[in-house]
Write an enzyme that holds these catalytic residues in place. Structure first.
Site, PDB file in Angstrom:
ATOM      1  N   PHE A  40       0.847  -1.194   0.000  1.00 49.15           N
ATOM      2  CA  PHE A  40       0.000   0.000   0.000  1.00 49.15           C
ATOM      3  C   PHE A  40       0.882   1.243   0.000  1.00 49.15           C
ATOM      4  O   PHE A  40       0.753   2.135   0.811  1.00 49.15           O
ATOM      5  CB  PHE A  40      -0.924  -0.024   1.228  1.00 49.15           C
ATOM      6  CG  PHE A  40      -2.139   0.845   1.093  1.00 49.15           C
ATOM      7  CD1 PHE A  40      -2.992   0.716   0.008  1.00 49.15           C
ATOM      8  CD2 PHE A  40      -2.437   1.800   2.069  1.00 49.15           C
ATOM      9  CE1 PHE A  40      -4.116   1.521  -0.117  1.00 49.15           C
ATOM     10  CE2 PHE A  40      -3.555   2.608   1.955  1.00 49.15           C
ATOM     11  CZ  PHE A  40      -4.406   2.470   0.859  1.00 49.15           C
ATOM     12  N   ARG A  53       2.968   3.746  -3.158  1.00 48.24           N
ATOM     13  CA  ARG A  53       2.486   4.654  -4.216  1.00 48.24           C
ATOM     14  C   ARG A  53       1.553   3.951  -5.201  1.00 48.24           C
ATOM     15  O   ARG A  53       0.492   4.455  -5.541  1.00 48.24           O
ATOM     16  CB  ARG A  53       3.689   5.256  -4.942  1.00 48.24           C
ATOM     17  CG  ARG A  53       4.563   6.078  -3.986  1.00 48.24           C
ATOM     18  CD  ARG A  53       5.642   6.848  -4.674  1.00 48.24           C
ATOM     19  NE  ARG A  53       6.396   6.072  -5.624  1.00 48.24           N
ATOM     20  CZ  ARG A  53       7.077   6.596  -6.644  1.00 48.24           C
ATOM     21  NH1 ARG A  53       7.063   7.885  -6.838  1.00 48.24           N
ATOM     22  NH2 ARG A  53       7.774   5.837  -7.452  1.00 48.24           N
ATOM     23  N   GLY A  55       8.022  13.743  -8.764  1.00 54.30           N
ATOM     24  CA  GLY A  55       7.496  12.440  -8.355  1.00 54.30           C
ATOM     25  C   GLY A  55       7.689  11.367  -9.414  1.00 54.30           C
ATOM     26  O   GLY A  55       7.099  10.288  -9.337  1.00 54.30           O
ATOM     27  N   LYS A 105      12.606  -5.505 -16.836  1.00 59.31           N
ATOM     28  CA  LYS A 105      11.388  -5.482 -17.664  1.00 59.31           C
ATOM     29  C   LYS A 105      11.604  -6.242 -18.974  1.00 59.31           C
ATOM     30  O   LYS A 105      10.740  -7.018 -19.400  1.00 59.31           O
ATOM     31  CB  LYS A 105      10.985  -4.033 -17.951  1.00 59.31           C
ATOM     32  CG  LYS A 105      10.415  -3.329 -16.717  1.00 59.31           C
ATOM     33  CD  LYS A 105      10.278  -1.843 -16.968  1.00 59.31           C
ATOM     34  CE  LYS A 105       9.724  -1.129 -15.744  1.00 59.31           C
ATOM     35  NZ  LYS A 105       9.927   0.329 -15.806  1.00 59.31           N
TER      36      LYS A 105
END
Ligand SMILES: NC(=O)c1ccc[n+]([C@@H]2O[C@H](COP(=O)([O-])OP(=O)(O)OC[C@H]3O[C@@H](n4cnc5c(N)ncnc54)[C@H](OP(=O)(O)O)[C@@H]3O)[C@@H](O)[C@H]2O)c1
Length: 343
Positions: free
Chosen positions: A11, A13, A206, A224
């Site tokens: 819990f 970002r 951010g 990835k």
């Protein structure tokens, strides 16, 4: 109409963005896809909260009650195993940190969920980099989905394109800009900023994580690309076999010299092989792109991927800028794809 139980683990970002998006678009998911996506519990390192389901949370928020109280009862005593047993089936959503060395905590919780009959949708890369074959086999054995759009460039469709849109074509190579933070830094350095100023700006906006080392050194891009290659090409590429160079060490002078010769510098992840039948390799590093290269114009925190195929030409997808809301949307897309018959 189908009811889907959801347990959210993590819990921070992304987990918070998932929780907000689920509430915000609950009615849309019901009306458009016939799915009641019901959040039953949130588990984080510091505790667990049991919830009444998204529908009840939305109606309580609309009537002015709930909202704050629904997240007030964090307790330590519930184990994830008990929660999975209590709600019997559904989707576990993994938003825990990506540890690319151990795969934890994602590995243990994914294995537990799959063995107890739950689908898993993940934003976390670690488990799929360290234990890809074992987890894929466990999902297959139990006829469950293990979906990873949130871990493979999130809002940018990568796995969906490679697995579904290009089904039947032979994929010859894949390359991509898969990390929004480094692409933002490179874009701002091309505007004339120093590396440290560009990184500071990415943090202030951010875009960069509090500790951006994995991004800057190229490990996030490698992770990835490994997950994409393993899923789309059926490879078993390991991080230890991968050559990884990041954007650290890049200077304004190098950027200026590239611009003088009409090129753009990008951090590219690539999966290719020397000839048919040769082993696939993943490498990550800086590349000098010509202005007409399909990834040269991908700027800011946007990303892009190219699949080179034998019979569909090359297919490019760009966009999907990095942020927690985009990652949350990718997680929800994966949930819809499990249950919606028309997907
Ligand atoms: N940030 C992005 O835009 C983005 C985009 C795509 C994918 N991702 C991936 O998504 C994942 C989450 O990213 P984030 O930025 O949301 O991370 P974050 O802000 O650091 O949050 C991590 C959450 O995981 C919880 N957690 C840690 N260890 C746990 C454990 N053993 N059991 C249960 N919960 C545990 C933490 O609990 P506490 O709250 O109690 O500390 C925290 O709530 C990462 O794997 C990241 O690579 C991130």
């Amino acid at each position: 109409m189908q009811k889907v139980n959801i347990i959210l683990v993590g819990f921070g970002r992304v987990g918070r963005a998932f929780y907000e998006l689920l509430k915000e678009k609950y009615d849309h998911y019901r009306e458009r896809y016939g799915l009641f996506l019901e959040l039953r519990a949130i588990v984080r390192k510091s505790g667990t909260v049991l919830l009444s389901g998204t529908r009840k949370m939305v109606s309580e928020a609309e009537s002015g009650s709930g909202e704050k109280s629904e997240l007030s009862g964090w307790i330590q005593t519930f184990s994830l195993a008990d929660l999975l047993e209590e709600f019997k089936s559904g989707v576990l959503v993994d938003c825990t940190p990506s540890d690319l060395k151990t795969g934890e905590p994602g590995y243990s919780l994914t294995k537990m969920a799959l063995s107890q009959g739950w689908h898993v949708v993940t934003a976390s890369k670690g488990a799929l980099v360290v234990h890809p074959s074992e987890l894929a086999a466990e999902a297959r054995k139990n006829q469950l989905a293990l979906k990873a759009s949130g871990a493979t460039a999130a809002a940018l469709p990568t796995l969906d394109v490679g697995l579904h849109s290009l089904a039947g074509a032979e994929i010859l190579a894949i390359e991509g800009i898969l990390n929004g933070t480094t692409n933002y830094i490179l874009t701002r350095m091309a505007d004339g900023l120093s590396f440290s100023r560009a990184l500071m700006e990415a943090s202030e906006k951010g875009i960069a994580e509090p500790n951006p080392v994995q991004d800057i050194e190229g490990w996030d891009t490698a992770a990835k690309m490994i997950i994409i290659a393993n899923k789309v090409l059926g490879t078993e590429i390991k991080m230890s076999e991968t050559r990884v160079h990041g954007i650290n060490g890049l200077t304004e002078e190098i950027m200026a010299r590239a611009a003088q010769i009409g090129k753009t510098i990008k951090l590219i992840g690539r999966c290719s092989r020397e000839s048919p039948g040769a082993p696939w390799k993943v490498e990550v590093g800086l590349a000098l792109l010509n202005p007409d290269h399909p990834l040269a114009m991908v700027d800011g925190s946007n990303k892009g991927i190219i699949f080179y195929t034998d019979c569909m030409g090359y297919v490019v997808v760009t966009g999907g800028k990095s942020d927690p809301r985009g990652a949350a949307a990718a997680l929800i897309k994966d949930i819809i794809s499990i249950y919606w018959r028309d997907f």
